[in-house]
Design a protein around this motif. Structure first.
Motif: not given
Length: 126
Positions: A96-109
């Motif tokens: 998250n660019p605002r908080t710096g916390k890691p965020v998982p990004i799901d698989a996508r097409r």
């Protein structure tokens, strides 16, 4: 309209010619013109001589075919224009660019576009 006339139309057409009827919009990030579905329909109406409704239906049908084809997982190649390709992106870790916390990004097409050599050459000459 016969094929040579249609080819001539495509070669010499500019969307600024229809700007009096349908305004060409500027993008938010820059001042380059953005061509919309309505602009394409207006161009077809003006140059080919079909009704506004027919031009809009033709434009909508074309984009529906493209969308449905990509939705089914098929790639699209348009000779002398380019190719729309589907690409599978795996899951990854982001932040998250605002908080710096890691965020998982799901698989996508995602859809990518690769312009043809012909289109790149025409743009380079313009």
């Amino acid at each position: 309209m016969k094929a040579p006339q249609l080819h001539s139309f495509v070669e010499n057409f500019s969307f600024t010619e229809t700007a009096g009827k349908t305004p060409v919009r500027a993008t938010q990030r820059g001042m380059r013109a953005t061509v919309t579905r309505s602009d394409i329909a207006a161009a077809l109406c003006t140059r080919i001589g079909i009704s506004r409704q027919e031009a809009q239906e033709l434009t909508d049908a074309f984009f529906d075919i493209l969308s449905n084809t990509l939705e089914r997982g098929e790639n699209i190649s348009l000779s002398s224009f380019g190719a729309f390709r589907l690409r599978e992106k795996g899951p990854r870790a982001g932040r998250n660019p605002r908080t710096g916390k890691p965020v998982p990004i799901d698989a996508r097409r995602v859809v990518t576009f690769l312009s043809s050599r012909t289109l790149r050459a025409r743009i380079d000459r313009a």
